[in-house]
Design a protein around this motif. Structure first.
Motif, PDB file in Angstrom:
ATOM      1  N   LYS A  87       0.867  -1.191   0.000  1.00  0.00           N
ATOM      2  CA  LYS A  87       0.000   0.000   0.000  1.00  0.00           C
ATOM      3  C   LYS A  87       0.893   1.226   0.000  1.00  0.00           C
ATOM      4  CE  LYS A  87      -3.940   0.113   2.456  1.00  0.00           C
ATOM      5  NZ  LYS A  87      -4.841   0.234   3.615  1.00  0.00           N
ATOM      6  N   ALA A  88       0.630   2.168  -0.898  1.00  0.00           N
ATOM      7  CA  ALA A  88       1.446   3.374  -0.970  1.00  0.00           C
ATOM      8  C   ALA A  88       1.224   4.221   0.267  1.00  0.00           C
ATOM      9  CB  ALA A  88       1.070   4.162  -2.224  1.00  0.00           C
ATOM     10  N   GLY A  89       2.283   4.925   0.685  1.00  0.00           N
ATOM     11  CA  GLY A  89       2.180   5.799   1.853  1.00  0.00           C
ATOM     12  C   GLY A  89       1.604   7.143   1.492  1.00  0.00           C
ATOM     13  N   VAL A  90       1.717   8.073   2.426  1.00  0.00           N
ATOM     14  CA  VAL A  90       1.230   9.432   2.219  1.00  0.00           C
ATOM     15  C   VAL A  90       2.224  10.170   1.334  1.00  0.00           C
ATOM     16  CG1 VAL A  90       0.618  11.599   3.340  1.00  0.00           C
ATOM     17  CG2 VAL A  90       0.083   9.405   4.462  1.00  0.00           C
ATOM     18  N   THR A  91       1.729  10.790   0.295  1.00  0.00           N
ATOM     19  CA  THR A  91       2.590  11.485  -0.658  1.00  0.00           C
ATOM     20  C   THR A  91       2.327  12.976  -0.624  1.00  0.00           C
ATOM     21  OG1 THR A  91       2.542   9.551  -2.122  1.00  0.00           O
ATOM     22  CG2 THR A  91       3.306  11.621  -3.071  1.00  0.00           C
ATOM     23  N   GLN A  92       3.405  13.736  -0.467  1.00  0.00           N
ATOM     24  CA  GLN A  92       3.286  15.194  -0.451  1.00  0.00           C
ATOM     25  C   GLN A  92       4.108  15.794  -1.588  1.00  0.00           C
ATOM     26  OE1 GLN A  92       3.785  15.587   4.281  1.00  0.00           O
ATOM     27  NE2 GLN A  92       3.210  17.520   3.270  1.00  0.00           N
ATOM     28  N   THR A  93       3.522  16.789  -2.226  1.00  0.00           N
ATOM     29  CA  THR A  93       4.238  17.517  -3.272  1.00  0.00           C
ATOM     30  C   THR A  93       3.972  19.013  -3.141  1.00  0.00           C
ATOM     31  OG1 THR A  93       2.371  17.229  -4.799  1.00  0.00           O
ATOM     32  CG2 THR A  93       4.165  15.616  -4.940  1.00  0.00           C
ATOM     33  N   PRO A  94       4.914  19.878  -3.486  1.00  0.00           N
ATOM     34  CA  PRO A  94       6.295  19.504  -3.792  1.00  0.00           C
ATOM     35  C   PRO A  94       7.082  19.209  -2.513  1.00  0.00           C
ATOM     36  CG  PRO A  94       6.066  21.860  -3.829  1.00  0.00           C
ATOM     37  CD  PRO A  94       4.689  21.312  -3.554  1.00  0.00           C
ATOM     38  N   ARG A  95       8.237  18.628  -2.630  1.00  0.00           N
ATOM     39  CA  ARG A  95       9.039  18.325  -1.449  1.00  0.00           C
ATOM     40  C   ARG A  95       9.788  19.566  -0.952  1.00  0.00           C
ATOM     41  NH1 ARG A  95      11.147  13.683  -0.234  1.00  0.00           N
ATOM     42  NH2 ARG A  95      11.574  14.840   1.685  1.00  0.00           N
ATOM     43  N   TYR A  96      10.215  20.379  -1.882  1.00  0.00           N
ATOM     44  CA  TYR A  96      10.952  21.593  -1.533  1.00  0.00           C
ATOM     45  C   TYR A  96      10.456  22.739  -2.407  1.00  0.00           C
ATOM     46  CZ  TYR A  96      14.169  18.129   0.386  1.00  0.00           C
ATOM     47  OH  TYR A  96      14.707  17.078   1.078  1.00  0.00           O
ATOM     48  N   LEU A  97      10.362  23.909  -1.809  1.00  0.00           N
ATOM     49  CA  LEU A  97      10.024  25.074  -2.600  1.00  0.00           C
ATOM     50  C   LEU A  97      10.510  26.345  -1.914  1.00  0.00           C
ATOM     51  CD1 LEU A  97       6.174  25.653  -2.401  1.00  0.00           C
ATOM     52  CD2 LEU A  97       7.367  24.099  -0.918  1.00  0.00           C
ATOM     53  N   ILE A  98      10.855  27.304  -2.750  1.00  0.00           N
ATOM     54  CA  ILE A  98      11.339  28.594  -2.276  1.00  0.00           C
ATOM     55  C   ILE A  98      10.414  29.673  -2.827  1.00  0.00           C
ATOM     56  CG2 ILE A  98      13.259  30.234  -2.273  1.00  0.00           C
ATOM     57  CD1 ILE A  98      15.144  27.844  -2.661  1.00  0.00           C
ATOM     58  N   ARG A 111       8.512  36.768   0.057  1.00  0.00           N
ATOM     59  CA  ARG A 111       7.461  37.373   0.863  1.00  0.00           C
ATOM     60  C   ARG A 111       6.349  37.935  -0.020  1.00  0.00           C
ATOM     61  NH1 ARG A 111      10.508  41.558   4.551  1.00  0.00           N
ATOM     62  NH2 ARG A 111      11.775  41.624   2.672  1.00  0.00           N
ATOM     63  N   GLY A 112       5.134  37.750   0.398  1.00  0.00           N
ATOM     64  CA  GLY A 112       3.983  38.260  -0.324  1.00  0.00           C
ATOM     65  C   GLY A 112       3.376  37.285  -1.323  1.00  0.00           C
ATOM     66  N   GLN A 113       4.158  36.282  -1.708  1.00  0.00           N
ATOM     67  CA  GLN A 113       3.625  35.303  -2.649  1.00  0.00           C
ATOM     68  C   GLN A 113       2.691  34.347  -1.925  1.00  0.00           C
ATOM     69  OE1 GLN A 113       7.333  33.684  -4.451  1.00  0.00           O
ATOM     70  NE2 GLN A 113       6.548  34.509  -6.377  1.00  0.00           N
ATOM     71  N   GLN A 114       2.062  33.466  -2.704  1.00  0.00           N
ATOM     72  CA  GLN A 114       1.220  32.443  -2.110  1.00  0.00           C
ATOM     73  C   GLN A 114       1.715  31.070  -2.566  1.00  0.00           C
ATOM     74  OE1 GLN A 114      -1.589  30.376  -3.427  1.00  0.00           O
ATOM     75  NE2 GLN A 114      -0.819  30.642  -5.510  1.00  0.00           N
ATOM     76  N   VAL A 115       1.349  30.042  -1.795  1.00  0.00           N
ATOM     77  CA  VAL A 115       1.826  28.704  -2.108  1.00  0.00           C
ATOM     78  C   VAL A 115       0.706  27.693  -1.867  1.00  0.00           C
ATOM     79  CG1 VAL A 115       2.691  28.278   0.234  1.00  0.00           C
ATOM     80  CG2 VAL A 115       3.698  27.073  -1.704  1.00  0.00           C
ATOM     81  N   THR A 116       0.702  26.653  -2.681  1.00  0.00           N
ATOM     82  CA  THR A 116      -0.251  25.553  -2.506  1.00  0.00           C
ATOM     83  C   THR A 116       0.522  24.254  -2.379  1.00  0.00           C
ATOM     84  OG1 THR A 116      -1.972  26.681  -3.800  1.00  0.00           O
ATOM     85  CG2 THR A 116      -2.188  24.296  -3.515  1.00  0.00           C
ATOM     86  N   LEU A 117       0.220  23.508  -1.331  1.00  0.00           N
ATOM     87  CA  LEU A 117       0.854  22.221  -1.077  1.00  0.00           C
ATOM     88  C   LEU A 117      -0.192  21.124  -1.217  1.00  0.00           C
ATOM     89  CD1 LEU A 117       2.823  23.230   2.153  1.00  0.00           C
ATOM     90  CD2 LEU A 117       3.532  23.466  -0.237  1.00  0.00           C
ATOM     91  N   SER A 118       0.252  19.978  -1.699  1.00  0.00           N
ATOM     92  CA  SER A 118      -0.681  18.891  -1.967  1.00  0.00           C
ATOM     93  C   SER A 118      -0.342  17.653  -1.150  1.00  0.00           C
ATOM     94  CB  SER A 118      -0.661  18.540  -3.449  1.00  0.00           C
ATOM     95  OG  SER A 118      -1.538  17.479  -3.734  1.00  0.00           O
ATOM     96  N   CYS A 119      -1.375  16.901  -0.817  1.00  0.00           N
ATOM     97  CA  CYS A 119      -1.202  15.690  -0.017  1.00  0.00           C
ATOM     98  C   CYS A 119      -2.144  14.600  -0.514  1.00  0.00           C
ATOM     99  CB  CYS A 119      -1.482  15.997   1.452  1.00  0.00           C
ATOM    100  SG  CYS A 119      -1.505  14.547   2.536  1.00  0.00           S
ATOM    101  N   SER A 120      -1.578  13.443  -0.821  1.00  0.00           N
ATOM    102  CA  SER A 120      -2.393  12.283  -1.186  1.00  0.00           C
ATOM    103  C   SER A 120      -2.314  11.272  -0.060  1.00  0.00           C
ATOM    104  CB  SER A 120      -1.892  11.669  -2.494  1.00  0.00           C
ATOM    105  OG  SER A 120      -2.099  12.536  -3.577  1.00  0.00           O
ATOM    106  N   PRO A 121      -3.427  10.992   0.597  1.00  0.00           N
ATOM    107  CA  PRO A 121      -3.405  10.095   1.757  1.00  0.00           C
ATOM    108  C   PRO A 121      -3.302   8.632   1.337  1.00  0.00           C
ATOM    109  CG  PRO A 121      -5.652  10.740   1.295  1.00  0.00           C
ATOM    110  CD  PRO A 121      -4.783  11.495   0.322  1.00  0.00           C
ATOM    111  N   ILE A 122      -3.110   7.787   2.331  1.00  0.00           N
ATOM    112  CA  ILE A 122      -3.124   6.353   2.099  1.00  0.00           C
ATOM    113  C   ILE A 122      -4.532   5.960   1.626  1.00  0.00           C
ATOM    114  CG2 ILE A 122      -3.049   4.115   3.294  1.00  0.00           C
ATOM    115  CD1 ILE A 122      -0.842   5.318   5.067  1.00  0.00           C
ATOM    116  N   SER A 123      -4.573   5.044   0.670  1.00  0.00           N
ATOM    117  CA  SER A 123      -5.860   4.622   0.128  1.00  0.00           C
ATOM    118  C   SER A 123      -6.777   4.114   1.237  1.00  0.00           C
ATOM    119  CB  SER A 123      -5.635   3.509  -0.896  1.00  0.00           C
ATOM    120  OG  SER A 123      -6.863   3.024  -1.397  1.00  0.00           O
ATOM    121  N   GLY A 124      -8.006   4.644   1.257  1.00  0.00           N
ATOM    122  CA  GLY A 124      -8.962   4.239   2.282  1.00  0.00           C
ATOM    123  C   GLY A 124      -9.006   5.151   3.485  1.00  0.00           C
TER     124      GLY A 124
END
Lengths: 111, 115
Positions: free
Chosen positions: B1-12, B15-28
């Motif tokens: 079973k695949a684990g929890v996946t987060q993207t991106p791993r690193y980002l720079i 100030r003032g910018q915005q960021v979106t982080l993603s997370c795919s949970p374990i199935s189920g």
């Protein structure tokens, strides 16, 4: 909300000695108390947990004790080994409330 | 079973910018929680989503927001970035059913640096 205090923040022990980390919590409704281990550069992973209907739980060299009256719980590691070196986090939650973590204890096992 | 996946791993970001982080949970797993990790402050709870609904929220300003999709994947957004937002953002999934907390399975995190 829940507040979890963890002590000490750093702990150094000689290989083979025991290590004890203590946590206190504030919300008497909390009933779930896990401990997570985070090795350098890795994700936190559950190592042991205890629920409020149990006073003590053991898993090989690791044990956790819970005192609901005093609202504190402790992690005991016996016969420490170099691979036990990591940051340990205690946490508490109750029902559908979120898991609140302590600030962590950096354990160093000196060979 | 695949684990929890987060993207991106690193980002720079700056100030003032915005960021979106993603997370795919374990199935189920239907619950996704987000934590901010900084040195000396441990893991600070941001929010938890369960079946597309925010179930709990931590003490972070409104610049921090999140959402969960029907497939349980989650995103968090930070707007108007500040230097103090530099941290490791950890996502964790769990079964999240009623009756009590259970084991959280963490992703490897997204390390955000704000310049």
């Amino acid at each position: 909300g829940e507040n979890v205090e963890q002590h000490p923040s750093t702990l150094s022990v000689q290989e083979g000695d025991s290590a004890v980390i203590k946590c206190t919590y504030s919300d008497s409704a909390s009933n779930y108390f896990p401990w997570y281990k985070q090795e350098l550069g890795k994700r936190p992973q559950l190592i042991i947990d205890i629920r409020s209907n149990v006073g003590e739980k053991k898993d090989q060299r690791i044990a956790v004790t819970l005192n609901k009256t005093a609202k504190h719980f402790s992690l005991h590691i016996t016969e420490t080994q170099p691979e036990d070196s990591a940051v340990y986090f205690c946490a508490a939650s109750g029902g559908n409330t979120p898991l609140v973590f302590g600030k962590g204890t950096r354990l160093s096992v000196i060979a | 079973k695949a684990g929890v996946t987060q993207t991106p791993r690193y980002l720079i970001k700056t100030r003032g910018q915005q960021v979106t982080l993603s997370c795919s949970p374990i199935s189920g797993h239907r619950s996704v929680s987000w934590y901010q990790q900084t040195p000396g402050q441990g893991l600070q709870f941001l929010f938890e989503y369960f079946s597309e609904t925010q179930r709990n929220k931590g003490n972070f300003p409104g610049r921090f927001s999140g959402r969960q999709f029907s497939n349980s994947r989650s995103e968090m957004n930070v707007s108007t970035l500040e230097l103090g937002d530099s941290a490791l953002y950890l996502c964790a999934s769990s079964l999240g059913g009623p009756g009590g907390a259970g084991e959280l399975f963490f992703g490897e995190g997204s390390r955000l640096t704000v310049l």
